[in-house]
Design an enzyme around this catalytic site. Sequence first.
Site, mmCIF file in Angstrom:
data_model
loop_
_atom_site.group_PDB
_atom_site.id
_atom_site.type_symbol
_atom_site.label_atom_id
_atom_site.label_comp_id
_atom_site.label_asym_id
_atom_site.label_seq_id
_atom_site.Cartn_x
_atom_site.Cartn_y
_atom_site.Cartn_z
ATOM 1 N N TYR A 1 0.821 -1.217 0.000
ATOM 2 C CA TYR A 1 0.000 0.000 0.000
ATOM 3 C C TYR A 1 0.856 1.269 0.000
ATOM 4 C CZ TYR A 1 -3.574 3.399 1.243
ATOM 5 O OH TYR A 1 -4.389 4.506 1.261
ATOM 6 N N GLU B 1 2.009 6.399 -7.109
ATOM 7 C CA GLU B 1 1.027 7.412 -7.520
ATOM 8 C C GLU B 1 1.612 8.813 -7.383
ATOM 9 O OE1 GLU B 1 -2.656 6.886 -5.385
ATOM 10 O OE2 GLU B 1 -2.544 4.705 -5.577
#
Length: 357
Positions: free
Chosen positions: A281, A288
């Site tokens: 994660y 991103e």
Amino acid sequence: MTLTPLVYWAQRHEEIYLRVELTDAVNIGVQVRENVLQFQALGHGAKGQHQYEFRLEFLLPVKSEVSHKSTQRQVNITVRKEQRGWWERLTVQERKPAFLAPDFNRWLEESDAEMEIREKEEKRNRLKAVRHTEEGFVSLKTSFLFVYNLVQFLGFSWIFVNMTVRLFIFGQDSLYDTFHTISDVMFFCQILASVEVLNAAFGFVRTGVIPTLIQVVGRNFVLFIIFGSLEEMQHRPVVFFVFYLWSAIEIFRYPFYMLRCFNTKWKTLTWLRYTVWIPLYPLGVLAEAVAVIQSIPIFVQTKLFSIPLPKAIGTSISFSHVLHAYLILMFLGLFINFRHLYKQRKKQFQTKKRKTH
């Protein structure tokens, strides 16, 4: 001399109710033998604090199992009839004992008792109907959640396997055409993921709305705004890493939810579901962030999504300012979601430890 307490009685078609007037009764003994109920207890009755006793021989056979409950003011006894029916009196002897009287608080005539039975039966039928409706809704909800998770699992599995195979076959070249080979399925899966926000909002699943909203909005922002609207970004390796990390998390998350639809757990899958996200994660958020940072010069140059201002001011608000703010919000969202996922993991494994001990 044996002292007898005041006893009040009432009946229904299947039961006899006795109320013994004894305050603060202790050492209570109640038993039924050969159709005779024998009672004894120490308590405060009509003659003060003494030992009280009585016996009743019933008119018709009763079951030997008898239940009683003592309160501060009385002792309540329930005796079940051997056969369902209405008795004309309580005892074998026609003349009732002096200590026995009707309990008008619970007294019903036979017709009233039958009406009470019908009302109870109607209430049970209504509850059954409601329960049947709820079970139908639960079954429909379970089917919907299972199909949804199955579709998402198949979609992200295809993405993960396809990217892995292409990486082994084409090596580094596969990093540059990920968007054109994978984007259609990723668009489908991420649009469909919006359903998860609605599931949380309407209580179909037990999870927080805010963490779910953060993840869905964050991914769709990167997918549609950063990758989808900028052709220059679609050939960069960062697309590969973002897609690969997303799918690597989901191929464990969705089958876990599929099994949970039927209250089934697979220990290995449960451990993977609550563990794999710990490294993946943050890496996904980092990928991103890299994609957002790489897109800022492109947005500045192309002025895409910039907000024009009046000619008197002579400039426009660049979309890059929004992206700078988004980077801050991205890491704030990382903190919120990481904390939420960690609490879920801790709760899951603490529960398992308690069950083990």
